[in-house]
Design an enzyme around this catalytic site. Structure first.
Site, mmCIF file in Angstrom:
data_model
loop_
_atom_site.group_PDB
_atom_site.id
_atom_site.type_symbol
_atom_site.label_atom_id
_atom_site.label_comp_id
_atom_site.label_asym_id
_atom_site.label_seq_id
_atom_site.Cartn_x
_atom_site.Cartn_y
_atom_site.Cartn_z
ATOM 1 N N HIS A 165 -5.862 3.338 7.187
ATOM 2 C CA HIS A 165 -5.749 3.297 8.641
ATOM 3 C C HIS A 165 -5.106 4.615 9.083
ATOM 4 C CE1 HIS A 165 -5.533 -1.293 7.959
ATOM 5 N NE2 HIS A 165 -6.792 -0.895 8.116
ATOM 6 N N GLU A 334 4.055 -1.799 3.158
ATOM 7 C CA GLU A 334 4.077 -1.634 4.609
ATOM 8 C C GLU A 334 5.414 -1.017 5.028
ATOM 9 O OE1 GLU A 334 1.652 -2.131 6.627
ATOM 10 O OE2 GLU A 334 0.276 -3.540 5.638
#
Length: 378
Positions: A165, A334
Site C-alpha cells: 500500500h 503494522e
C-alpha cells in the site's frame, strides 16, 4: 498563497482558495474508490496563519484514521513535525502558522522515489548484496529485489516486503532502517546471522502508486494485498513477479511491512485462519512476538486486529498466502500513522526515526525464531 502537488507522491485538489478555511480535497486513487494519502506544498507570507480544510476526509477509506490525527509538516523535507487537526466526522481542519516562505504537508513523512533509488544504490555497493530487477510495473518502473547474503550456502531464507500500500510510507522507512542494521559491519548480531541466512528484501512493492500519490493501489487500481491468490502481469505485475520468485526460492519466514491508519500501536497480524494452520505456526508466532516485546518497548501484543476464525482467512492477502503456501511463519507488521500511544512523541508522533529504530529491534526476534527452527530440526 499558492498550493501545489505536481511532484513525486503529490496529492491534493484546491476546491476554493478564496474561502476561509481554504477548501481542499484528496484525489482518489486511479480506477479505485480508495483515498486518504495527501502531500502538498503551501507557499505564502511568513507570519501569516492559513486555515485549511480537507472537505472530503469523512468519506476517505479509513475515516477513523482522522480521529486524534495530527498532520505531518516540514520546511526542509527532511525534518518532520506535527500540526494539530480537528475532525468533525466530515472534514479535517488544521491551521498552518507559516514560519518560512513555504511548507510541505503530508499524511505521513513521504519516502520519495529518489530516496528509494538511493537506497537501492547504497545497498548494492555492499558486496554482500545483489540488486536485481524482477520486471517492470504497469508504468514501466523497476521492481527491485535485494538479496543479502549467500543463497548458495545459506541454511535459512527470510523474505521482507514493504509498501504494498504505497501511502504507508512508514514501511519503507522501516526497510531502510533494517538494511542499515543488517549491513552494519560493526553489528556482530547482523554479521552472525548473515553467515547462514539469506534475506530477500523488496523495499517497495508498489512503485507506481508511490509516485502517483495513491493510498492503497497500483496504476490499475489494484489493491496488491488482495492479489496474492491469482495475480497477473496485466493487473498486478508487482505481486506476480515477487510471488514467482518466492515459489522458485522458498523461505522460512515472510514479513510484510505496513501501516495502519486507525490504531496508534505497533503490532503484528498472523495467518491463524488459513487452511492447515497448526501448532508449528502458533509456536513460531509466539516466539517471534515474545522476542520482539523483549527487544523493543515500541512493540506490543495487547492491541491489534481480531483473529480470523479457523478456515476463514482471506487467501488473497500476502501473509495468509505465504503462511499457507510455505507452511511457516508469516506476519504482517503494522505501524501507526498517528503515534505510538504506549510511548507518544508530542513533537513528531510516529516518525521515520522511530520506524528505523523499530526495524533495528526486529533483528532480535528474527534471530530467536530462526534459532528455534534450527533446534527443533535437530
Amino acid at each position: 498563497m499558492h498550493i501545489s502537488s505536481a511532484f513525486d507522491s503529490g496529492n491534493i485538489k484546491v476546491i476554493d482558495k478564496k474561502s476561509t478555511p481554504v477548501e481542499l480535497a484528496i484525489r482518489i486513487d486511479n480506477q479505485s474508490d480508495f483515498y486518504q494519502w495527501f502531500h502538498f506544498r503551501l507557499e505564502g507570507e511568513v507570519g501569516n496563519e492559513y486555515p485549511l480544510r480537507i472537505s472530503n476526509a469523512g468519506k476517505a477509506a479509513y475515516p477513523e484514521g482522522w480521529e486524534n490525527y495530527r498532520v505531518c509538516a516540514s520546511y526542509d523535507r527532511h525534518n518532520w513535525f506535527r500540526i494539530d487537526a480537528e475532525y468533525d466526522g466530515k472534514a479535517l481542519d488544521f491551521t498552518v502558522d507559516l514560519e518560512q516562505p513555504s511548507i510541505y504537508l503530508a499524511y505521513f513523512a513521504p519516502f520519495s522515489w529518489e530516496r528509494h533509488l538511493d537506497l537501492i544504490a547504497w545497498a548494492q555497493s555492499d558486496d554482500r548484496v545483489q540488486a536485481e530487477t524482477l520486471g517492470l510495473t504497469l508504468d514501466g518502473r523497476d521492481m527491485t529485489l535485494l538479496t543479502i547474503g549467500n543463497p548458495d550456502t545459506a541454511k535459512r531464507k527470510v523474505w521482507m516486503i514493504a509498501r504494498q500500500h504505497p501511502g504507508e510510507t512508514m514501511a519503507e522507512w522501516f526497510v531502510e532502517g533494517f538494511l542499515e542494521t543488517l549491513l552494519d559491519e560493526s553489528n556482530s548480531a547482523a554479521m552472525r546471522i548473515l553467515q547462514d541466512t539469506v534475506f530477500y528484501v523488496v523495499p517497495n512493492m508498489n512503485p507506481d502508486g508511490s509516485v502517483r500519490g495513491h493510498l492503497r493501489t497500483n496504476a490499475a487500481g489494484a489493491n496488491l494485498n488482495r492479489e496474492w491468490q491469482s495475480p497477473s502481469m496485466e493487473r498486478s505485475p508487482e505481486v506476480y513477479l515477487v510471488r514467482e520468485r518466492m515459489l522458485a526460492t522458498g523461505g522460512d519466514m515472510f514479513l510484510d511491512i505496513h501501516g495502519d491508519e486507525a490504531l496508534p500501536y505497533n503490532f503484528v497480524a498472523a495467518c491463524e485462519g488459513v487452511p492447515g494452520y497448526d501448532e508449528k505456526h502458533a509456536t513460531l508466532e509466539n516466539i517471534f512476538k515474545d522476542a520482539f516485546e523483549k527487544a523493543s518497548p515500541d512493540f506490543q501484543t495487547e492491541q491489534g486486529y481480531p483473529l480470523d476464525k479457523p478456515g476463514e482467512a482471506n487467501m488473497t492477502v500476502g501473509t495468509n498466502w505465504c503462511g499457507h503456501q510455505f507452511r511457516t511463519l508469516a506476519l504482517t507488521l503494522e505501524m501507526p500513522f498517528k503515534d505510538n500511544d504506549t510511548l507518544p512523541d508530542p513533537i513528531e508522533g510516529w516518525s521515520p526515526a522511530r520506524c528505523r529504530s523499530l526495524a533495528r529491534d526486529m533483528l532480535f526476534p528474527i534471530r530467536e525464531t530462526l534459532a528455534y527452527m534450527d533446534e527443533a530440526e535437530k
